[in-house]
Scaffold this active site. Structure first.
Site, PDB file in Angstrom:
ATOM      1  N   ASN A   8       0.851  -1.187   0.000  1.00 11.90           N
ATOM      2  CA  ASN A   8       0.000   0.000   0.000  1.00 11.90           C
ATOM      3  C   ASN A   8       0.894   1.246   0.000  1.00 11.90           C
ATOM      4  O   ASN A   8       1.685   1.454   0.928  1.00 11.90           O
ATOM      5  CB  ASN A   8      -0.905  -0.024   1.242  1.00 11.90           C
ATOM      6  CG  ASN A   8      -1.830   1.183   1.311  1.00 11.90           C
ATOM      7  OD1 ASN A   8      -1.407   2.312   1.073  1.00 11.90           O
ATOM      8  ND2 ASN A   8      -3.080   0.952   1.636  1.00 11.90           N
ATOM      9  N   ASP A  10      -0.074   4.503  -0.167  1.00 11.36           N
ATOM     10  CA  ASP A  10      -0.767   5.755   0.195  1.00 11.36           C
ATOM     11  C   ASP A  10       0.176   6.797   0.798  1.00 11.36           C
ATOM     12  O   ASP A  10       0.057   7.993   0.526  1.00 11.36           O
ATOM     13  CB  ASP A  10      -1.841   5.493   1.265  1.00 11.36           C
ATOM     14  CG  ASP A  10      -3.036   4.745   0.731  1.00 11.36           C
ATOM     15  OD1 ASP A  10      -3.144   4.565  -0.489  1.00 11.36           O
ATOM     16  OD2 ASP A  10      -3.863   4.318   1.562  1.00 11.36           O
ATOM     17  N   HIS A  11       1.071   6.333   1.675  1.00 15.07           N
ATOM     18  CA  HIS A  11       1.855   7.313   2.431  1.00 15.07           C
ATOM     19  C   HIS A  11       2.972   7.977   1.632  1.00 15.07           C
ATOM     20  O   HIS A  11       3.535   8.967   2.080  1.00 15.07           O
ATOM     21  CB  HIS A  11       2.347   6.715   3.743  1.00 15.07           C
ATOM     22  CG  HIS A  11       1.193   6.459   4.683  1.00 15.07           C
ATOM     23  ND1 HIS A  11       0.094   7.286   4.727  1.00 15.07           N
ATOM     24  CD2 HIS A  11       0.945   5.470   5.569  1.00 15.07           C
ATOM     25  CE1 HIS A  11      -0.766   6.817   5.612  1.00 15.07           C
ATOM     26  NE2 HIS A  11      -0.279   5.715   6.135  1.00 15.07           N
ATOM     27  N   HIS A  44      -5.646   3.627  -1.397  1.00 18.68           N
ATOM     28  CA  HIS A  44      -6.974   3.947  -0.858  1.00 18.68           C
ATOM     29  C   HIS A  44      -7.368   5.319  -1.390  1.00 18.68           C
ATOM     30  O   HIS A  44      -6.754   6.322  -1.030  1.00 18.68           O
ATOM     31  CB  HIS A  44      -6.896   3.952   0.679  1.00 18.68           C
ATOM     32  CG  HIS A  44      -8.229   4.154   1.349  1.00 18.68           C
ATOM     33  ND1 HIS A  44      -8.393   3.970   2.702  1.00 18.68           N
ATOM     34  CD2 HIS A  44      -9.444   4.515   0.871  1.00 18.68           C
ATOM     35  CE1 HIS A  44      -9.661   4.226   3.024  1.00 18.68           C
ATOM     36  NE2 HIS A  44     -10.312   4.560   1.927  1.00 18.68           N
ATOM     37  N   ARG A  46      -9.588   8.021  -0.927  1.00 18.29           N
ATOM     38  CA  ARG A  46     -10.525   8.498   0.093  1.00 18.29           C
ATOM     39  C   ARG A  46     -11.426   9.599  -0.452  1.00 18.29           C
ATOM     40  O   ARG A  46     -11.029  10.351  -1.345  1.00 18.29           O
ATOM     41  CB  ARG A  46      -9.760   9.040   1.299  1.00 18.29           C
ATOM     42  CG  ARG A  46      -9.184   7.967   2.185  1.00 18.29           C
ATOM     43  CD  ARG A  46      -8.557   8.556   3.435  1.00 18.29           C
ATOM     44  NE  ARG A  46      -8.259   7.515   4.400  1.00 18.29           N
ATOM     45  CZ  ARG A  46      -9.103   7.089   5.349  1.00 18.29           C
ATOM     46  NH1 ARG A  46     -10.279   7.656   5.481  1.00 18.29           N
ATOM     47  NH2 ARG A  46      -8.757   6.124   6.165  1.00 18.29           N
ATOM     48  N   ARG A  50      -7.216  12.886   0.705  1.00 19.31           N
ATOM     49  CA  ARG A  50      -6.118  13.419   1.533  1.00 19.31           C
ATOM     50  C   ARG A  50      -4.736  12.954   1.077  1.00 19.31           C
ATOM     51  O   ARG A  50      -3.746  13.593   1.367  1.00 19.31           O
ATOM     52  CB  ARG A  50      -6.319  13.057   3.007  1.00 19.31           C
ATOM     53  CG  ARG A  50      -6.128  11.591   3.307  1.00 19.31           C
ATOM     54  CD  ARG A  50      -6.090  11.355   4.791  1.00 19.31           C
ATOM     55  NE  ARG A  50      -7.408  11.436   5.378  1.00 19.31           N
ATOM     56  CZ  ARG A  50      -7.761  10.741   6.464  1.00 19.31           C
ATOM     57  NH1 ARG A  50      -6.881   9.972   7.070  1.00 19.31           N
ATOM     58  NH2 ARG A  50      -8.978  10.828   6.951  1.00 19.31           N
ATOM     59  N   HIS A  51      -4.677  11.815   0.384  1.00 24.19           N
ATOM     60  CA  HIS A  51      -3.374  11.396  -0.158  1.00 24.19           C
ATOM     61  C   HIS A  51      -3.493  11.006  -1.635  1.00 24.19           C
ATOM     62  O   HIS A  51      -3.061  11.740  -2.501  1.00 24.19           O
ATOM     63  CB  HIS A  51      -2.674  10.328   0.698  1.00 24.19           C
ATOM     64  CG  HIS A  51      -3.576   9.272   1.293  1.00 24.19           C
ATOM     65  ND1 HIS A  51      -4.462   8.545   0.548  1.00 24.19           N
ATOM     66  CD2 HIS A  51      -3.684   8.818   2.574  1.00 24.19           C
ATOM     67  CE1 HIS A  51      -5.085   7.692   1.332  1.00 24.19           C
ATOM     68  NE2 HIS A  51      -4.657   7.830   2.575  1.00 24.19           N
ATOM     69  N   GLU A  71      -8.749   0.570  -2.676  1.00 21.27           N
ATOM     70  CA  GLU A  71      -9.661   0.550  -1.532  1.00 21.27           C
ATOM     71  C   GLU A  71     -10.558   1.776  -1.637  1.00 21.27           C
ATOM     72  O   GLU A  71     -10.081   2.872  -1.943  1.00 21.27           O
ATOM     73  CB  GLU A  71      -8.873   0.637  -0.220  1.00 21.27           C
ATOM     74  CG  GLU A  71      -7.941  -0.522   0.011  1.00 21.27           C
ATOM     75  CD  GLU A  71      -7.020  -0.257   1.193  1.00 21.27           C
ATOM     76  OE1 GLU A  71      -7.084   0.826   1.799  1.00 21.27           O
ATOM     77  OE2 GLU A  71      -6.216  -1.138   1.496  1.00 21.27           O
ATOM     78  N   THR A 101      -6.876   6.455  10.201  1.00 18.93           N
ATOM     79  CA  THR A 101      -6.790   5.316   9.280  1.00 18.93           C
ATOM     80  C   THR A 101      -8.111   4.561   9.357  1.00 18.93           C
ATOM     81  O   THR A 101      -8.983   4.899  10.168  1.00 18.93           O
ATOM     82  CB  THR A 101      -5.593   4.399   9.644  1.00 18.93           C
ATOM     83  OG1 THR A 101      -5.519   3.330   8.700  1.00 18.93           O
ATOM     84  CG2 THR A 101      -5.712   3.822  11.042  1.00 18.93           C
ATOM     85  N   THR A 102      -8.279   3.546   8.500  1.00 21.27           N
ATOM     86  CA  THR A 102      -9.522   2.780   8.498  1.00 21.27           C
ATOM     87  C   THR A 102      -9.732   2.159   9.878  1.00 21.27           C
ATOM     88  O   THR A 102      -8.828   1.532  10.419  1.00 21.27           O
ATOM     89  CB  THR A 102      -9.442   1.656   7.439  1.00 21.27           C
ATOM     90  OG1 THR A 102      -8.949   2.217   6.226  1.00 21.27           O
ATOM     91  CG2 THR A 102     -10.793   1.022   7.205  1.00 21.27           C
ATOM     92  N   GLU A 152     -10.807  -9.414   2.846  1.00 21.57           N
ATOM     93  CA  GLU A 152      -9.546  -9.072   3.505  1.00 21.57           C
ATOM     94  C   GLU A 152      -9.850  -8.990   4.999  1.00 21.57           C
ATOM     95  O   GLU A 152     -10.607  -8.104   5.436  1.00 21.57           O
ATOM     96  CB  GLU A 152      -9.000  -7.739   2.984  1.00 21.57           C
ATOM     97  CG  GLU A 152      -7.704  -7.349   3.685  1.00 21.57           C
ATOM     98  CD  GLU A 152      -7.121  -6.035   3.171  1.00 21.57           C
ATOM     99  OE1 GLU A 152      -7.355  -5.664   2.002  1.00 21.57           O
ATOM    100  OE2 GLU A 152      -6.437  -5.375   3.961  1.00 21.57           O
ATOM    101  N   HIS A 198      -3.737  -4.779   7.884  1.00 19.89           N
ATOM    102  CA  HIS A 198      -3.902  -3.591   8.730  1.00 19.89           C
ATOM    103  C   HIS A 198      -2.992  -3.670   9.960  1.00 19.89           C
ATOM    104  O   HIS A 198      -3.134  -4.566  10.780  1.00 19.89           O
ATOM    105  CB  HIS A 198      -5.346  -3.335   9.181  1.00 19.89           C
ATOM    106  CG  HIS A 198      -5.579  -1.858   9.352  1.00 19.89           C
ATOM    107  ND1 HIS A 198      -5.020  -1.131  10.391  1.00 19.89           N
ATOM    108  CD2 HIS A 198      -6.249  -0.953   8.584  1.00 19.89           C
ATOM    109  CE1 HIS A 198      -5.347   0.144  10.249  1.00 19.89           C
ATOM    110  NE2 HIS A 198      -6.083   0.283   9.161  1.00 19.89           N
ATOM    111  N   GLY A 199      -2.078  -2.736   9.985  1.00 21.62           N
ATOM    112  CA  GLY A 199      -1.193  -2.609  11.152  1.00 21.62           C
ATOM    113  C   GLY A 199      -0.061  -3.618  11.205  1.00 21.62           C
ATOM    114  O   GLY A 199       0.721  -3.615  12.158  1.00 21.62           O
ATOM    115  N   GLY A 220       1.034  -1.374   4.394  1.00 17.47           N
ATOM    116  CA  GLY A 220       1.394  -0.026   3.964  1.00 17.47           C
ATOM    117  C   GLY A 220       2.329   0.686   4.909  1.00 17.47           C
ATOM    118  O   GLY A 220       3.525   0.818   4.655  1.00 17.47           O
ATOM    119  N   HIS A 221       1.779   1.120   6.037  1.00 17.10           N
ATOM    120  CA  HIS A 221       2.516   2.038   6.907  1.00 17.10           C
ATOM    121  C   HIS A 221       3.918   1.552   7.269  1.00 17.10           C
ATOM    122  O   HIS A 221       4.891   2.303   7.146  1.00 17.10           O
ATOM    123  CB  HIS A 221       1.711   2.314   8.189  1.00 17.10           C
ATOM    124  CG  HIS A 221       2.341   3.362   9.030  1.00 17.10           C
ATOM    125  ND1 HIS A 221       2.040   4.698   8.910  1.00 17.10           N
ATOM    126  CD2 HIS A 221       3.313   3.277   9.974  1.00 17.10           C
ATOM    127  CE1 HIS A 221       2.786   5.382   9.744  1.00 17.10           C
ATOM    128  NE2 HIS A 221       3.561   4.550  10.409  1.00 17.10           N
TER     129      HIS A 221
END
Ligand code: PXP
Length: 244
Positions: A8, A10-11, A44, A46, A50-51, A71, A101-102, A152, A198-199, A220-221
């Site tokens: 991911n 996104d960042h 994602h 959104r 925002r990104h 997403e 985040t989600t 997922e 996630h995470g 992602g993160h």
């Protein structure tokens, strides 16, 4: 069979938007992640943009050589974008204004009609649909009932409870892991393709990757955080090593 990795990005766009200029470009990140061995690229889109922006998903659709997973929330606006861009897969996620985040999986039981219509519209255009979902069989059975064959599983609770490796975490962490394992097995045996994410990070990912019923992880993160220090290619390769 080893678990696949969807990166991911996104960042990368989050950094770009910190200055509202044109770099770093998530398009470049997608190319590097793929060259490093990523099996797919996830973004994602959104509602608040925002990104990731529409420009990003349009170019990604053209240049991604593996698979593009977008997403999005189950809104009319997003449905129209998905039908126009035609990514390999759309993952439906809940979206709440102002969230960092989600938070949580999609409530399929409470939004059955809307989600059914969305995934039917995608299927008509040959776009695969996945639903981001908590490890709760009632929600998964409802997803199956409305025609969804890919999910997922939301690993956020496991990740929160397991900031370090599972062996050194407490009872709750192990219980959540067992829940994910059981739900993944039951879903797989129903004929559902099971992804998770996630995470997840470099310390807690291995036990999840070892669950044989989970075919792919979306991360992602932690990859982008590591990439900011060691470079994206190395960050992706190091995550792939853990998955194998
Ligand atoms: N899967 C879904 C559905 C998400 O919304 C996110 C966050 O964008 C991820 C996976 C990746 O989570 P993380 O950035 O914590 O790895």
């Amino acid at each position: 069979m080893s678990c696949k990795l969807g990166v991911n990005i996104d960042h990368i766009a989050t950094i770009r938007e910190a200055r509202k200029i044109d770099e770093p470009d998530p398009i470049h990140a997608a190319v590097i992640a793929e060259l490093a061995g990523a099996h797919g690229i996830t973004v994602h889109l959104r509602g608040d943009r925002r990104h990731i922006k529409e420009r990003d998903v349009e170019i990604l659709k053209e240049i991604v050589k593996t698979r593009l997973n977008i997403e999005m929330a189950a809104t009319e606006e997003m449905k129209n974008i998905a039908l126009r861009v035609k990514p390999h897969m759309v993952t439906l996620v809940p979206e709440n204004p102002g969230e960092v985040t989600t938070t949580g999986g999609l409530d399929v039981v409470g939004n059955e009609e809307k989600i059914r219509n969305f995934i039917t519209a995608l299927a008509d255009e040959g776009i695969k649909a996945s639903i981001f979902i908590d490890p709760v069989m009632e929600q998964i059975e409802k997803s199956f009932e409305i025609g969804c064959r890919t999910i997922e599983i939301n690993t956020a609770r496991y990740s929160d409870l397991t900031p370090i490796d599972l062996e050194n975490c407490g009872r709750e962490s192990k219980e959540e892991y067992e829940i994910i394992k059981e739900v993944a097995e039951k879903s797989y045996k129903m004929g559902i393709e099971v992804l998770a994410g996630h995470g997840l990070n470099y310390r807690n990912v291995t036990p999840i990757a070892k669950i044989e019923y989970i075919s792919e992880l979306n991360i992602g993160h932690s990859i982008i955080a590591r990439a900011s220090l060691v470079g994206l290619e190395r960050a992706v390769r190091e995550m792939l090593e853990l998955l194998n």
